[in-house]
Design an enzyme around this catalytic site. Sequence first.
Site, PDB file in Angstrom:
ATOM      1  N   ASP A 225      21.077  44.496  59.504  1.00  0.00           N
ATOM      2  CA  ASP A 225      20.404  44.959  60.732  1.00  0.00           C
ATOM      3  C   ASP A 225      19.451  43.914  61.308  1.00  0.00           C
ATOM      4  O   ASP A 225      18.491  44.264  62.003  1.00  0.00           O
ATOM      5  CB  ASP A 225      19.650  46.275  60.460  1.00  0.00           C
ATOM      6  CG  ASP A 225      20.583  47.353  59.950  1.00  0.00           C
ATOM      7  OD1 ASP A 225      20.150  48.169  59.119  1.00  0.00           O
ATOM      8  OD2 ASP A 225      21.763  47.349  60.354  1.00  0.00           O
TER       9      ASP A 225
HETATM   10  N1  LIG Z   1      26.266  42.622  56.389  1.00  0.00           N
HETATM   11  C1  LIG Z   1      26.002  43.672  57.192  1.00  0.00           C
HETATM   12  N2  LIG Z   1      26.679  44.830  57.038  1.00  0.00           N
HETATM   13  C2  LIG Z   1      26.408  45.880  57.858  1.00  0.00           C
HETATM   14  C3  LIG Z   1      25.404  45.786  58.834  1.00  0.00           C
HETATM   15  C4  LIG Z   1      24.710  44.540  58.977  1.00  0.00           C
HETATM   16  O1  LIG Z   1      23.842  44.379  59.875  1.00  0.00           O
HETATM   17  N3  LIG Z   1      25.035  43.514  58.146  1.00  0.00           N
HETATM   18  N4  LIG Z   1      25.067  46.918  59.588  1.00  0.00           N
HETATM   19  C5  LIG Z   1      25.455  48.172  58.926  1.00  0.00           C
HETATM   20  C6  LIG Z   1      25.200  49.479  59.594  1.00  0.00           C
HETATM   21  N5  LIG Z   1      24.045  50.121  58.970  1.00  0.00           N
HETATM   22  C7  LIG Z   1      23.100  50.554  59.829  1.00  0.00           C
HETATM   23  O2  LIG Z   1      23.333  50.528  61.050  1.00  0.00           O
HETATM   24  C8  LIG Z   1      23.972  50.364  57.573  1.00  0.00           C
HETATM   25  C9  LIG Z   1      25.068  50.899  56.927  1.00  0.00           C
HETATM   26  C10 LIG Z   1      25.018  51.136  55.557  1.00  0.00           C
HETATM   27  C11 LIG Z   1      23.893  50.853  54.816  1.00  0.00           C
HETATM   28  C12 LIG Z   1      23.913  51.121  53.350  1.00  0.00           C
HETATM   29  O3  LIG Z   1      22.906  50.979  52.673  1.00  0.00           O
HETATM   30  N6  LIG Z   1      25.091  51.501  52.877  1.00  0.00           N
HETATM   31  C13 LIG Z   1      25.312  51.757  51.397  1.00  0.00           C
HETATM   32  C14 LIG Z   1      26.313  52.882  51.188  1.00  0.00           C
HETATM   33  C15 LIG Z   1      25.903  54.121  51.965  1.00  0.00           C
HETATM   34  C16 LIG Z   1      26.968  55.219  51.833  1.00  0.00           C
HETATM   35  O4  LIG Z   1      27.900  55.053  51.013  1.00  0.00           O
HETATM   36  O5  LIG Z   1      26.848  56.227  52.559  1.00  0.00           O
HETATM   37  C17 LIG Z   1      25.927  50.488  50.798  1.00  0.00           C
HETATM   38  O6  LIG Z   1      26.668  49.786  51.539  1.00  0.00           O
HETATM   39  O7  LIG Z   1      25.737  50.293  49.598  1.00  0.00           O
HETATM   40  C18 LIG Z   1      22.804  50.316  55.456  1.00  0.00           C
HETATM   41  C19 LIG Z   1      22.824  50.079  56.836  1.00  0.00           C
HETATM   42  C20 LIG Z   1      26.934  48.118  58.616  1.00  0.00           C
HETATM   43  N7  LIG Z   1      27.110  47.036  57.708  1.00  0.00           N
END
Ligand SMILES: Nc1nc2c(c(=O)[nH]1)N[C@@H](CN(C=O)c1ccc(C(=O)N[C@@H](CCC(=O)O)C(=O)O)cc1)CN2
Length: 293
Positions: A225
């Site tokens: 983000d």
């Molecule tokens: N490398 C990046 N990947 C993603 C980004 C980014 O800016 N850089 N934006 C996200 C979207 N997002 C918020 O808008 C977001 C999505 C997911 C997570 C998160 O902590 N996900 C967990 C799993 C959550 C679940 O299983 O429900 C994880 O990945 O371990 C934080 C922010 C999209 N990707």
Amino acid sequence: MTQYVLTAEGPSGRGLVAGLATAAAAQSCNILDSAQFVDTESNRFFLRMLLRDEAAVGPHNLSAAFDAAAAPLCLQAQVHDAARKSRIAVMVSRFGHCLNDLLYRSRIGALPVEIACVISNHDLYGDTVREQGLAFHHIPVKDDKAAAERRQMQVLRDCGIELVVLARYMQVLSAEMCHEMSGRIINIHHSFLPSFKGAVPYQQAHEKGVKLIGATAHYVTEDLDEGPIIEQDVVRVTHAQSMGDFVSLGRDVEAMVLARAVHAHATHRVFLNGQRTIVFPPSPGSFVSERMG
Ligand SMILES: Nc1nc2c(c(=O)[nH]1)N[C@@H](CN(C=O)c1ccc(C(=O)N[C@@H](CCC(=O)O)C(=O)O)cc1)CN2
């Protein structure tokens, strides 16, 4: 007559607009719309012109002509067919409001994109997508994220994807994927960044007692983000509203902000400028849908 978008960027200097406009005239192109900006901090020049090819010179000859004009000006120039639709993939998890909005806007021609496929780590929207004649790829992300991402990247390559849109896709992408697709992944974050990064911004906002919630569309980088912001907007909230109310109120602003960002990218109005972007205004008539009532 065919219209083309000319984009150019490089070190600022005198005569840049004149040089490119002279080249346009020499190719019998009429400049229908033009915007330029100089970032005086970075001393970088950015330009976007909408050209009407009145002598049917064609894209290859125009590209060669503008490359020749740009070189002595130390500019990088590109010529894009203004009518060509970018091939995009939409990635979604559980919340489908932004996906549905993009499907609708693409279908009526309000977005100059061709949605080539939808990828999701859940199987909630397979029927919705396939009913519209589009490919749906259910790629679960269980404990092996790397394996899932390899499958995602293969689909993106096989489909010739030019832009990936994360429409509330809730998985963090690897640094490798972010590097390979740098500048070609747009995410909608459901907060007014830089406030409330991460997976649960509405919960954070409600706990903070904010009076505005918002949405931010940004390019995706390995820093969660933190990527260059393309578009943002906000909506008022009050002390009387629950986090669930925030989620409901946020749907429309998220979809609107994402659509604006995808439109800006697909019409070649967004320029990366370090950690920031320059976003030129839409050309007149660029929102005219093919199916205007
Ligand atoms: N490398 C990046 N990947 C993603 C980004 C980014 O800016 N850089 N934006 C996200 C979207 N997002 C918020 O808008 C977001 C999505 C997911 C997570 C998160 O902590 N996900 C967990 C799993 C959550 C679940 O299983 O429900 C994880 O990945 O371990 C934080 C922010 C999209 N990707």
